[in-house]
Scaffold this active site. Structure first.
Site, PDB file in Angstrom:
ATOM      1  N   PRO A  16       0.854  -1.194   0.000  1.00 24.70           N
ATOM      2  CA  PRO A  16       0.000   0.000   0.000  1.00 24.70           C
ATOM      3  C   PRO A  16       0.888   1.243   0.000  1.00 24.70           C
ATOM      4  O   PRO A  16       1.799   1.354   0.824  1.00 24.70           O
ATOM      5  CB  PRO A  16      -0.784  -0.125   1.308  1.00 24.70           C
ATOM      6  CG  PRO A  16       0.095  -0.955   2.197  1.00 24.70           C
ATOM      7  CD  PRO A  16       0.824  -1.898   1.289  1.00 24.70           C
ATOM      8  N   MET A  17       0.638   2.163  -0.929  1.00 22.68           N
ATOM      9  CA  MET A  17       1.419   3.394  -1.010  1.00 22.68           C
ATOM     10  C   MET A  17       0.477   4.569  -1.220  1.00 22.68           C
ATOM     11  O   MET A  17      -0.331   4.573  -2.162  1.00 22.68           O
ATOM     12  CB  MET A  17       2.437   3.315  -2.151  1.00 22.68           C
ATOM     13  CG  MET A  17       3.534   2.303  -1.925  1.00 22.68           C
ATOM     14  SD  MET A  17       4.740   2.223  -3.283  1.00 22.68           S
ATOM     15  CE  MET A  17       3.791   1.275  -4.500  1.00 22.68           C
ATOM     16  N   ALA A  18       0.572   5.551  -0.337  1.00 20.69           N
ATOM     17  CA  ALA A  18      -0.333   6.700  -0.378  1.00 20.69           C
ATOM     18  C   ALA A  18      -0.196   7.435  -1.704  1.00 20.69           C
ATOM     19  O   ALA A  18       0.915   7.749  -2.148  1.00 20.69           O
ATOM     20  CB  ALA A  18      -0.022   7.648   0.783  1.00 20.69           C
ATOM     21  N   GLN A  70      -6.564  -1.152   3.270  1.00 21.92           N
ATOM     22  CA  GLN A  70      -5.820  -0.788   4.474  1.00 21.92           C
ATOM     23  C   GLN A  70      -6.505   0.364   5.200  1.00 21.92           C
ATOM     24  O   GLN A  70      -6.909   1.347   4.577  1.00 21.92           O
ATOM     25  CB  GLN A  70      -4.386  -0.384   4.135  1.00 21.92           C
ATOM     26  CG  GLN A  70      -3.539  -0.183   5.388  1.00 21.92           C
ATOM     27  CD  GLN A  70      -2.110   0.220   5.082  1.00 21.92           C
ATOM     28  OE1 GLN A  70      -1.843   1.371   4.777  1.00 21.92           O
ATOM     29  NE2 GLN A  70      -1.181  -0.737   5.176  1.00 21.92           N
ATOM     30  N   CYS A 100       3.269   3.291   8.701  1.00 26.02           N
ATOM     31  CA  CYS A 100       3.543   4.557   8.023  1.00 26.02           C
ATOM     32  C   CYS A 100       4.412   5.459   8.892  1.00 26.02           C
ATOM     33  O   CYS A 100       4.081   5.716  10.052  1.00 26.02           O
ATOM     34  CB  CYS A 100       2.234   5.272   7.687  1.00 26.02           C
ATOM     35  SG  CYS A 100       2.486   6.862   6.859  1.00 26.02           S
ATOM     36  N   LYS A 139       0.409  -4.453   9.025  1.00 30.40           N
ATOM     37  CA  LYS A 139       1.703  -4.012   8.488  1.00 30.40           C
ATOM     38  C   LYS A 139       2.412  -3.167   9.535  1.00 30.40           C
ATOM     39  O   LYS A 139       1.838  -2.200  10.048  1.00 30.40           O
ATOM     40  CB  LYS A 139       1.535  -3.212   7.196  1.00 30.40           C
ATOM     41  CG  LYS A 139       2.862  -2.908   6.494  1.00 30.40           C
ATOM     42  CD  LYS A 139       2.628  -2.353   5.092  1.00 30.40           C
ATOM     43  CE  LYS A 139       3.936  -2.303   4.296  1.00 30.40           C
ATOM     44  NZ  LYS A 139       4.869  -1.277   4.746  1.00 30.40           N
ATOM     45  N   ASN A 200       9.278  -6.947   3.711  1.00 25.69           N
ATOM     46  CA  ASN A 200       9.155  -5.720   2.931  1.00 25.69           C
ATOM     47  C   ASN A 200      10.396  -4.858   3.155  1.00 25.69           C
ATOM     48  O   ASN A 200      10.962  -4.845   4.235  1.00 25.69           O
ATOM     49  CB  ASN A 200       7.878  -4.992   3.371  1.00 25.69           C
ATOM     50  CG  ASN A 200       7.650  -3.663   2.676  1.00 25.69           C
ATOM     51  OD1 ASN A 200       7.269  -2.686   3.297  1.00 25.69           O
ATOM     52  ND2 ASN A 200       7.867  -3.608   1.373  1.00 25.69           N
ATOM     53  N   GLY A 224       7.127  -2.338  -2.989  1.00 22.83           N
ATOM     54  CA  GLY A 224       6.515  -1.021  -3.039  1.00 22.83           C
ATOM     55  C   GLY A 224       7.113  -0.130  -4.092  1.00 22.83           C
ATOM     56  O   GLY A 224       6.748  -0.188  -5.267  1.00 22.83           O
ATOM     57  N   ARG A 225       8.072   0.697  -3.682  1.00 22.90           N
ATOM     58  CA  ARG A 225       8.598   1.737  -4.579  1.00 22.90           C
ATOM     59  C   ARG A 225       9.182   1.162  -5.871  1.00 22.90           C
ATOM     60  O   ARG A 225       9.128   1.814  -6.916  1.00 22.90           O
ATOM     61  CB  ARG A 225       9.654   2.563  -3.831  1.00 22.90           C
ATOM     62  CG  ARG A 225       9.082   3.439  -2.723  1.00 22.90           C
ATOM     63  CD  ARG A 225      10.174   4.121  -1.907  1.00 22.90           C
ATOM     64  NE  ARG A 225      10.934   3.159  -1.116  1.00 22.90           N
ATOM     65  CZ  ARG A 225      12.052   3.453  -0.465  1.00 22.90           C
ATOM     66  NH1 ARG A 225      12.568   4.673  -0.555  1.00 22.90           N
ATOM     67  NH2 ARG A 225      12.675   2.532   0.255  1.00 22.90           N
TER      68      ARG A 225
END
Length: 322
Positions: A16-18, A70, A100, A139, A200, A224-225
């Protein structure tokens, strides 16, 4: 990998990435092999729950396969309500954000700030698990700072509460995204609990994916990134795991098709104005590796205000690839 009743196609998960993992991007990553994708974090605050932007974050209408949403917050009752709300909207899995590191999140004791309060962690997890019949995942980071790595303790609390799987990012909150991820703590978590553990942090190639699995013993990997502008990383990893193939790359035509399809989905999902703005960062990620694309075209792409013009310029830029 299995989470509750759901047998996933593989053990690769999109993080999950904002501002990134909206429905269009999740679908693109699933196309290239992600076994599970997770929505960007959504606020549990009831005052924000029906806000149009909040609803879009978790919008999974017509989304393929298992849907994981999430949620973020600090109050057990609000988190439980948010879980029920998203299950009613079609979520198959609820993921709880305690990882986060953003200042605006931690300043209200949410996200990874919760790792400082193990009793509150337990209350939140108990409330959410009791509120819904779907699997609940968690997470976290390795801890608040390097002197307070308590991921093992948090994972044990989570397992006792009935959490179905835990993802551990190999950095503390204090580290944010700086330095290199460490995997010793993830390995310790894996040794401490029976539920699936997902590793992760800094997984950016098939070789690194293999290394992290071997080093941690984790059941799955969260990426993610490294997927930004590179959604085919999932297929690259799967091919490497299955056959040892190291250098697979999609064809220029496939890259072009993926980019155009992604942009069209963004325009449709967000509408003209917002879709064009959000598309800019994705275009930058996609085209960044190709130094042959002229700066003039890139600047015009970033200043375009209409989807048709932005897409025309993207096609012009992509002509360099074919």
């Amino acid at each position: 990998m299995r989470i509750g009743p759901y047998q996933l196609a593989n053990n690769l998960v999109l993080a999950p990435m904002a501002g990134i993992t909206d429905r269009p991007f999740r679908e693109i990553c699933k196309r290239f092999g992600a076994g599970l994708t997770v929505s960007e974090m959504t606020a549990s605050n009831p005052a924000l729950r029906l806000h149009a932007r909040t609803l879009l974050k978790s919008d999974g209408f017509g989304e393929s396969n298992v849907r994981s949403v999430q949620i973020l917050g600090t109050e057990p009752a609000q988190m439980a309500d948010a879980a029920r709300f998203n299950v009613d909207r079609g979520a198959h899995i609820i993921d709880i954000n305690m990882g986060c590191p953003a200042k605006k999140v931690c300043s209200v004791a949410a996200g990874s700030a919760l790792l400082k309060d193990e009793k509150r962690v337990g209350r939140i997890l108990d409330a959410v698990v009791a509120a819904v019949e779907v699997p609940v995942t968690l997470k976290i980071r390795t801890g608040w700072d390097v002197q307070n790595r308590n991921a093992v303790a948090i994972a044990r609390i989570a397992e006792s509460a009935g959490i179905a799987a835990v993802t551990v990012h190999g950095r503390t909150r204090a580290c944010k995204f700086n330095g290199e991820a460490e995997y010793d703590t993830i390995a310790a978590v894996k040794q401490a609990v029976r539920m699936p553990v997902i590793a992760n942090g800094d997984i950016d190639s098939p070789e690194k994916a293999r290394f992290v699995l071997d080093r941690t013993g984790a059941d799955g990997l969260m990426i993610g990134r490294a997927a930004c502008g590179n959604p085919w990383i999932f297929e690259q990893i799967l091919r490497f795991f299955e056959s040892g193939e190291k250098r697979w790359e999609p064809s220029a035509a496939a890259i072009k098709d993926t980019i155009v399809s992604h942009l069209e989905q963004l325009y449709d999902f967000y509408g003209e104005s917002t879709g064009v703005r959000i598309a800019r960062k994705h275009i930058g990620w996609y085209l960044g590796p190709f130094g042959s694309i002229g700066r003039d075209i890139l600047q015009r792409i970033n200043t375009a205000t209409q989807s048709a013009e932005q897409l025309r310029l993207v096609h012009l830029a992509l002509d360099f690839l074919t």
